[in-house]
Design an enzyme around this catalytic site. Sequence first.
Site, PDB file in Angstrom:
ATOM      1  N   GLY A  21     -14.709  -9.462  -0.575  1.00  0.00           N
ATOM      2  CA  GLY A  21     -15.589  -9.888  -1.647  1.00  0.00           C
ATOM      3  C   GLY A  21     -16.614 -10.898  -1.173  1.00  0.00           C
ATOM      4  O   GLY A  21     -17.803 -10.802  -1.490  1.00  0.00           O
ATOM      5  N   LYS A 126      -9.665   0.104  -2.278  1.00  0.00           N
ATOM      6  CA  LYS A 126      -9.047   1.223  -1.568  1.00  0.00           C
ATOM      7  C   LYS A 126      -7.630   1.444  -2.079  1.00  0.00           C
ATOM      8  O   LYS A 126      -6.751   0.630  -1.853  1.00  0.00           O
ATOM      9  CB  LYS A 126      -9.059   0.968  -0.062  1.00  0.00           C
ATOM     10  CG  LYS A 126     -10.476   0.862   0.494  1.00  0.00           C
ATOM     11  CD  LYS A 126     -10.530   0.731   1.995  1.00  0.00           C
ATOM     12  CE  LYS A 126     -11.978   0.714   2.480  1.00  0.00           C
ATOM     13  NZ  LYS A 126     -12.094   0.627   3.947  1.00  0.00           N
ATOM     14  N   ALA A 159     -13.806  -6.959   7.229  1.00  0.00           N
ATOM     15  CA  ALA A 159     -14.570  -8.008   6.544  1.00  0.00           C
ATOM     16  C   ALA A 159     -15.115  -9.066   7.496  1.00  0.00           C
ATOM     17  O   ALA A 159     -16.283  -9.465   7.389  1.00  0.00           O
ATOM     18  CB  ALA A 159     -13.711  -8.660   5.467  1.00  0.00           C
ATOM     19  N   LYS A 210      -6.482   6.871   4.288  1.00  0.00           N
ATOM     20  CA  LYS A 210      -6.489   6.458   5.707  1.00  0.00           C
ATOM     21  C   LYS A 210      -5.458   5.370   5.971  1.00  0.00           C
ATOM     22  O   LYS A 210      -4.933   5.259   7.084  1.00  0.00           O
ATOM     23  CB  LYS A 210      -7.891   6.026   6.126  1.00  0.00           C
ATOM     24  CG  LYS A 210      -8.519   4.918   5.268  1.00  0.00           C
ATOM     25  CD  LYS A 210      -8.323   3.547   5.829  1.00  0.00           C
ATOM     26  CE  LYS A 210      -8.955   2.474   4.983  1.00  0.00           C
ATOM     27  NZ  LYS A 210      -8.805   1.123   5.576  1.00  0.00           N
ATOM     28  N   ARG A 275      -3.984  -4.301   9.420  1.00  0.00           N
ATOM     29  CA  ARG A 275      -2.635  -4.789   9.178  1.00  0.00           C
ATOM     30  C   ARG A 275      -1.644  -3.681   8.875  1.00  0.00           C
ATOM     31  O   ARG A 275      -0.450  -3.847   9.115  1.00  0.00           O
ATOM     32  CB  ARG A 275      -2.648  -5.808   8.051  1.00  0.00           C
ATOM     33  CG  ARG A 275      -3.238  -5.314   6.745  1.00  0.00           C
ATOM     34  CD  ARG A 275      -3.325  -6.434   5.739  1.00  0.00           C
ATOM     35  NE  ARG A 275      -3.723  -5.924   4.435  1.00  0.00           N
ATOM     36  CZ  ARG A 275      -3.679  -6.634   3.332  1.00  0.00           C
ATOM     37  NH1 ARG A 275      -3.261  -7.887   3.372  1.00  0.00           N
ATOM     38  NH2 ARG A 275      -4.051  -6.121   2.189  1.00  0.00           N
ATOM     39  N   ASN A 276      -2.089  -2.545   8.332  1.00  0.00           N
ATOM     40  CA  ASN A 276      -1.151  -1.449   8.104  1.00  0.00           C
ATOM     41  C   ASN A 276      -0.552  -0.972   9.421  1.00  0.00           C
ATOM     42  O   ASN A 276       0.661  -0.774   9.535  1.00  0.00           O
ATOM     43  CB  ASN A 276      -1.855  -0.291   7.379  1.00  0.00           C
ATOM     44  CG  ASN A 276      -2.090  -0.579   5.913  1.00  0.00           C
ATOM     45  OD1 ASN A 276      -1.193  -0.502   5.092  1.00  0.00           O
ATOM     46  ND2 ASN A 276      -3.325  -0.928   5.576  1.00  0.00           N
ATOM     47  N   LYS A 302       0.709  -7.667   0.055  1.00  0.00           N
ATOM     48  CA  LYS A 302       1.243  -6.322   0.038  1.00  0.00           C
ATOM     49  C   LYS A 302       0.350  -5.370   0.834  1.00  0.00           C
ATOM     50  O   LYS A 302      -0.866  -5.366   0.678  1.00  0.00           O
ATOM     51  CB  LYS A 302       1.372  -5.813  -1.403  1.00  0.00           C
ATOM     52  CG  LYS A 302       2.373  -6.599  -2.243  1.00  0.00           C
ATOM     53  CD  LYS A 302       3.780  -6.457  -1.700  1.00  0.00           C
ATOM     54  CE  LYS A 302       4.787  -7.210  -2.538  1.00  0.00           C
ATOM     55  NZ  LYS A 302       6.150  -7.137  -1.980  1.00  0.00           N
ATOM     56  N   GLN A 304      -1.359  -1.891   1.672  1.00  0.00           N
ATOM     57  CA  GLN A 304      -1.823  -0.777   0.843  1.00  0.00           C
ATOM     58  C   GLN A 304      -1.193   0.541   1.281  1.00  0.00           C
ATOM     59  O   GLN A 304      -0.917   1.417   0.456  1.00  0.00           O
ATOM     60  CB  GLN A 304      -3.354  -0.666   0.918  1.00  0.00           C
ATOM     61  CG  GLN A 304      -4.094  -1.849   0.317  1.00  0.00           C
ATOM     62  CD  GLN A 304      -4.061  -1.874  -1.196  1.00  0.00           C
ATOM     63  OE1 GLN A 304      -3.277  -1.164  -1.825  1.00  0.00           O
ATOM     64  NE2 GLN A 304      -4.869  -2.721  -1.794  1.00  0.00           N
TER      65      GLN A 304
END
Length: 355
Positions: A21, A126, A159, A210, A275-276, A302, A304
């Site tokens: 953001g 996302k 970002a 993704k 991070r995933n 958390k 995604q």
Amino acid sequence: MIFCSEGGARTASPLRAERRGSAIAKIVGSNAAQLDKFDTTVNMWVFEEEIGGKKLTEIINTQHENVKYLPGHKLPPNVVAVPDVLKASADADILIFVVPHQFIGKLCDQLKGHIKKEAIGISLIKGVDEGPDGLKLISDIIREQLGIEMSVLMGANIANEVAEEKFCETTIGSKNLAHGQILKELMQSPNFRITVVQEADTVEICGALKNVVAVGAGFCDGLGYGDNTKAAVIRLGLMEMIGFAKLFCKGAVTSATFLESCGVADLITTCYGGRNRKVAEAFAKTGKSIEQLEKEMLNGQKLQGPQTSAELHHILKHKNLVDKFPLFTAVYQICYEGKPASDFITCLQNHPEHL
């Protein structure tokens, strides 16, 4: 006036959303200040909290820096942090949504009846949701609850790199190309290049799926497999993304959209960074649960990818299509049903694309 949302309830700290953001507000603020067709004021809704005894919004508005979520990057002075979402969005002509997808319903409930009917919106969120008839896109939720026309922005846009003005591309999906061009003008910069396509649903689905593929890539890293294996994960994941989009998207789904930044580019960068992938690698190495690793590695944020895999699984199970998407299913089963991470390799070996 332009409204950029980046707040959210703190049941799961939306750190990544707030970075994104602030990063997009930096570009939008700069363009709004220079282009005559836009109002110069960019209101940015910020969930109020104290940093060193001072309110975060006061720090942003005096130091022009989001010191907690995007430190080291100055925001244009026309970006105004506002802690009240109704005041932040009042009289806005363009609304930019950047919150974790699990909070969008609550945000829309607050905004309903308080925004311009002729406003247009764009979602950078996302994720997908499960509706009574199957797949529910986040942009559809916003459109239905607020009654405004929506576009989406998805792409390989980490970002911090966007804020550092490192070159990258992104994709705006807009069924109304005129609105897509307005949003492109507002959000494009020399180092943030935008392509506008009409397949908005496909663009949005790419942004959600993704993350599931990236979890699988992380499993392979944790198991000690190399780049050849990761390339297979990317290819097979892309095939399942295309197959899912063709089944669930409204309107045409063409391969060209998957060649945009929202497709293969975002998939590659997420499978090699992010991070995933990182947490999934630790999951395969340590045997700790996803929830434990979120606490240890992400301060309770958390992921995604696992959440989206669960939402996909419910949708696919309802439609009796689980067997058609073995990679997505394997990620879900490993994350939530106790299957060992090594089962992911078995999934790759027996994937129907090889038959």
